[in-house]
Design a protein around this motif. Structure first.
Motif, PDB file in Angstrom:
ATOM      1  N   ARG A  84       0.838  -1.198   0.000  1.00 29.91           N
ATOM      2  CA  ARG A  84       0.000   0.000   0.000  1.00 29.91           C
ATOM      3  C   ARG A  84       0.877   1.254   0.000  1.00 29.91           C
ATOM      4  O   ARG A  84       0.612   2.206  -0.722  1.00 29.91           O
ATOM      5  N   LEU A  85       1.944   1.236   0.806  1.00 28.31           N
ATOM      6  CA  LEU A  85       2.863   2.378   0.837  1.00 28.31           C
ATOM      7  C   LEU A  85       3.575   2.529  -0.512  1.00 28.31           C
ATOM      8  O   LEU A  85       3.714   3.631  -1.044  1.00 28.31           O
ATOM      9  N   ASP A  91      11.663  15.991 -10.785  1.00 26.91           N
ATOM     10  CA  ASP A  91      10.427  15.901  -9.993  1.00 26.91           C
ATOM     11  C   ASP A  91      10.221  14.491  -9.440  1.00 26.91           C
ATOM     12  O   ASP A  91       9.847  14.310  -8.283  1.00 26.91           O
ATOM     13  N   VAL A  92      10.457  13.499 -10.302  1.00 30.81           N
ATOM     14  CA  VAL A  92      10.253  12.097  -9.882  1.00 30.81           C
ATOM     15  C   VAL A  92      11.180  11.755  -8.721  1.00 30.81           C
ATOM     16  O   VAL A  92      10.753  11.184  -7.709  1.00 30.81           O
ATOM     17  N   VAL A  93      12.454  12.122  -8.844  1.00 32.35           N
ATOM     18  CA  VAL A  93      13.416  11.798  -7.791  1.00 32.35           C
ATOM     19  C   VAL A  93      13.052  12.546  -6.501  1.00 32.35           C
ATOM     20  O   VAL A  93      13.105  11.987  -5.400  1.00 32.35           O
ATOM     21  N   THR A  94      12.629  13.804  -6.643  1.00 30.87           N
ATOM     22  CA  THR A  94      12.252  14.594  -5.472  1.00 30.87           C
ATOM     23  C   THR A  94      11.027  13.986  -4.785  1.00 30.87           C
ATOM     24  O   THR A  94      10.982  13.900  -3.550  1.00 30.87           O
ATOM     25  N   VAL A  95      10.066  13.560  -5.566  1.00 32.02           N
ATOM     26  CA  VAL A  95       8.864  12.923  -5.008  1.00 32.02           C
ATOM     27  C   VAL A  95       9.230  11.642  -4.255  1.00 32.02           C
ATOM     28  O   VAL A  95       8.723  11.375  -3.165  1.00 32.02           O
ATOM     29  N   MET A  96      10.133  10.855  -4.838  1.00 33.98           N
ATOM     30  CA  MET A  96      10.550   9.615  -4.165  1.00 33.98           C
ATOM     31  C   MET A  96      11.215   9.926  -2.828  1.00 33.98           C
ATOM     32  O   MET A  96      10.967   9.258  -1.814  1.00 33.98           O
ATOM     33  N   HIS A  97      12.081  10.937  -2.844  1.00 35.67           N
ATOM     34  CA  HIS A  97      12.768  11.320  -1.610  1.00 35.67           C
ATOM     35  C   HIS A  97      11.769  11.822  -0.562  1.00 35.67           C
ATOM     36  O   HIS A  97      11.804  11.417   0.593  1.00 35.67           O
ATOM     37  N   GLN A  98      10.849  12.693  -1.005  1.00 31.68           N
ATOM     38  CA  GLN A  98       9.855  13.236  -0.066  1.00 31.68           C
ATOM     39  C   GLN A  98       8.993  12.130   0.534  1.00 31.68           C
ATOM     40  O   GLN A  98       8.743  12.110   1.737  1.00 31.68           O
ATOM     41  N   ALA A  99       8.547  11.213  -0.324  1.00 37.19           N
ATOM     42  CA  ALA A  99       7.707  10.111   0.167  1.00 37.19           C
ATOM     43  C   ALA A  99       8.474   9.304   1.206  1.00 37.19           C
ATOM     44  O   ALA A  99       7.930   8.920   2.250  1.00 37.19           O
ATOM     45  N   CYS A 100       9.751   9.078   0.946  1.00 35.01           N
ATOM     46  CA  CYS A 100      10.573   8.293   1.873  1.00 35.01           C
ATOM     47  C   CYS A 100      10.755   9.033   3.200  1.00 35.01           C
ATOM     48  O   CYS A 100      10.598   8.437   4.274  1.00 35.01           O
ATOM     49  N   VAL A 101      11.047  10.317   3.129  1.00 36.54           N
ATOM     50  CA  VAL A 101      11.241  11.106   4.347  1.00 36.54           C
ATOM     51  C   VAL A 101       9.946  11.150   5.168  1.00 36.54           C
ATOM     52  O   VAL A 101       9.954  10.935   6.380  1.00 36.54           O
ATOM     53  N   GLU A 102       8.832  11.422   4.488  1.00 33.76           N
ATOM     54  CA  GLU A 102       7.526  11.461   5.178  1.00 33.76           C
ATOM     55  C   GLU A 102       7.258  10.152   5.924  1.00 33.76           C
ATOM     56  O   GLU A 102       6.829  10.142   7.069  1.00 33.76           O
ATOM     57  N   THR A 108      20.114   3.975  -9.344  1.00 37.38           N
ATOM     58  CA  THR A 108      21.040   3.421  -8.344  1.00 37.38           C
ATOM     59  C   THR A 108      21.775   4.535  -7.598  1.00 37.38           C
ATOM     60  O   THR A 108      22.055   4.414  -6.404  1.00 37.38           O
ATOM     61  N   ALA A 109      22.065   5.629  -8.304  1.00 37.22           N
ATOM     62  CA  ALA A 109      22.838   6.723  -7.697  1.00 37.22           C
ATOM     63  C   ALA A 109      22.063   7.464  -6.606  1.00 37.22           C
ATOM     64  O   ALA A 109      22.662   8.105  -5.743  1.00 37.22           O
ATOM     65  N   ILE A 110      20.731   7.359  -6.631  1.00 37.43           N
ATOM     66  CA  ILE A 110      19.934   8.137  -5.671  1.00 37.43           C
ATOM     67  C   ILE A 110      19.486   7.312  -4.460  1.00 37.43           C
ATOM     68  O   ILE A 110      18.706   7.792  -3.633  1.00 37.43           O
ATOM     69  N   ILE A 111      20.006   6.097  -4.332  1.00 40.13           N
ATOM     70  CA  ILE A 111      19.556   5.208  -3.246  1.00 40.13           C
ATOM     71  C   ILE A 111      19.738   5.868  -1.873  1.00 40.13           C
ATOM     72  O   ILE A 111      18.920   5.682  -0.984  1.00 40.13           O
ATOM     73  N   ARG A 112      20.786   6.679  -1.715  1.00 40.64           N
ATOM     74  CA  ARG A 112      21.037   7.343  -0.432  1.00 40.64           C
ATOM     75  C   ARG A 112      19.859   8.219   0.014  1.00 40.64           C
ATOM     76  O   ARG A 112      19.658   8.435   1.201  1.00 40.64           O
ATOM     77  N   TYR A 113      19.094   8.720  -0.982  1.00 37.90           N
ATOM     78  CA  TYR A 113      18.003   9.665  -0.697  1.00 37.90           C
ATOM     79  C   TYR A 113      16.622   9.016  -0.696  1.00 37.90           C
ATOM     80  O   TYR A 113      15.652   9.652  -0.312  1.00 37.90           O
ATOM     81  N   CYS A 114      16.564   7.781  -1.166  1.00 39.48           N
ATOM     82  CA  CYS A 114      15.239   7.182  -1.398  1.00 39.48           C
ATOM     83  C   CYS A 114      15.060   5.815  -0.760  1.00 39.48           C
ATOM     84  O   CYS A 114      14.012   5.185  -0.938  1.00 39.48           O
ATOM     85  N   HIS A 115      16.051   5.336  -0.021  1.00 38.06           N
ATOM     86  CA  HIS A 115      15.900   4.047   0.645  1.00 38.06           C
ATOM     87  C   HIS A 115      15.701   4.294   2.138  1.00 38.06           C
ATOM     88  O   HIS A 115      16.544   4.933   2.779  1.00 38.06           O
TER      89      HIS A 115
END
Lengths: 207, 207
Positions: free
Chosen positions: B72-73, B98-109, B170-177
């Motif tokens: 669901r998440l 935008d896509v990368v920023t959205v992924m990061h925001q969703a992860c942080v939230e 792969t390069a953005i894993i630090r911000y989205c995992h």
């Protein structure tokens, strides 16, 4: 008791550096075979046929032993990175590629030799962040030096070499962090060579 | 017993979708407050004032409940990514940002709302890799589509859009995992905007 007697009593049976090394080698083996969490200072002492009190003469805690063990691994990687960073006859881009490849190789070798490395690294991040931070800084500094060198030589076209180097450093975490290299199923990460080429492309001088 | 009686007996007191949703909401709350490992199906049933057997009519195991909760998440993130990927009036580079920023925001939230998310993700990677893999593939596919679009439009100059997209992913894993975003001390990672700019620079058409 005279001062001399007190000093003599404090000298271990063996020379201190040797005992220190034996403790570290035994601890490293125990962390690898039994795991960091399950290993106690008493276990390490028992294997060495010495008293826990004697181990504590060299290391004040299990955490201190652990820090010395991981620092030894990190120092080794830093030495290999430093060598790759100054390799003669290679331009800055080639040396960045070499440095990243060396970091990845060192990580893979360590994960293969020690399937419980993940546990040690997790403990290091939680309990001994300063040691980790110093290692990350050392690698970061090597990368920064290379990006700066390439910028000065006109090989790279980057507005801020420090930021560019930090981007490369952060972008390769998937290939150089033990937790991700050893414990993570592969999910479409490109081959390291492709990633390095992609990152270097960002640095290159525009025609 | 007639067939009709048997069917009637199998219908839950409430309509199935509602009970299913209540089980998931309760499980999500328990995983968040108590933690995934310590929560049992009996705990979830007790909170809902139903029997564990009734929970098992909707989910065959705690693992199945967990998979539904994380799916669901992940579905929510995928929806947000899909929206960003087709935003009108934005070129491919802007939509990748935008896509990368959205992924990061969703992860942080999510990490902020649930400090134990890390534990759930670790269990998902170990026990339910297929669910994770499908999520990674969905995001990968969105990024691939955008790089291809930019290449076709002449905005990007890339030899292999699929490899380039995989490198960005792969390069953005630090911000989205979640494990890296929530559980990892900051160690010199550049701001996300700097990383996005660095990665997009690699794609750009040379003058």
């Amino acid at each position: 008791m005279t001062r001399t007697a007190a000093i003599v009593r404090d000298i271990p049976e063996e020379s201190a550096p040797t005992t220190r090394c034996r403790i570290l080698a035994t601890a490293e083996e125990a962390f690898r075979v039994v795991g960091y969490q399950k290993t106690t200072v008493a276990d390490i002492a028992k294997t060495l046929r010495m008293s826990p009190a004697n181990v504590y003469r060299f290391f004040e805690s299990k955490k201190a032993i652990h820090e010395a063990v991981i620092k030894r691994l990190m120092d080794d990687t830093e030495r290999r990175v430093a060598l790759a960073a100054v390799a003669p006859g290679r331009n800055a881009a080639e040396r960045i590629a070499d440095v990243v490849t060396v970091m990845h190789q060192a990580c893979v070798e360590r994960c293969e030799a020690n399937p419980r490395l993940h546990e040690m690294i997790e403990a290091a991040v939680t309990e001994s962040w300063d040691v980790c931070r110093a290692h990350i800084d050392a690698i970061g500094s090597a990368l920064r030096g290379l990006v700066q060198e390439g910028a000065v030589a006109g090989e790279f076209d980057v507005a801020d070499p420090a930021i560019a180097a930090a981007c490369i450093h952060t972008a390769i975490i998937r290939y150089c962090h033990p937790a991700l290299v050893s414990h993570y199923p592969d999910a479409g990460a490109p081959p390291l060579a492709a990633m390095i080429a992609f990152l270097l492309e960002s640095l290159r001088r525009r025609a």
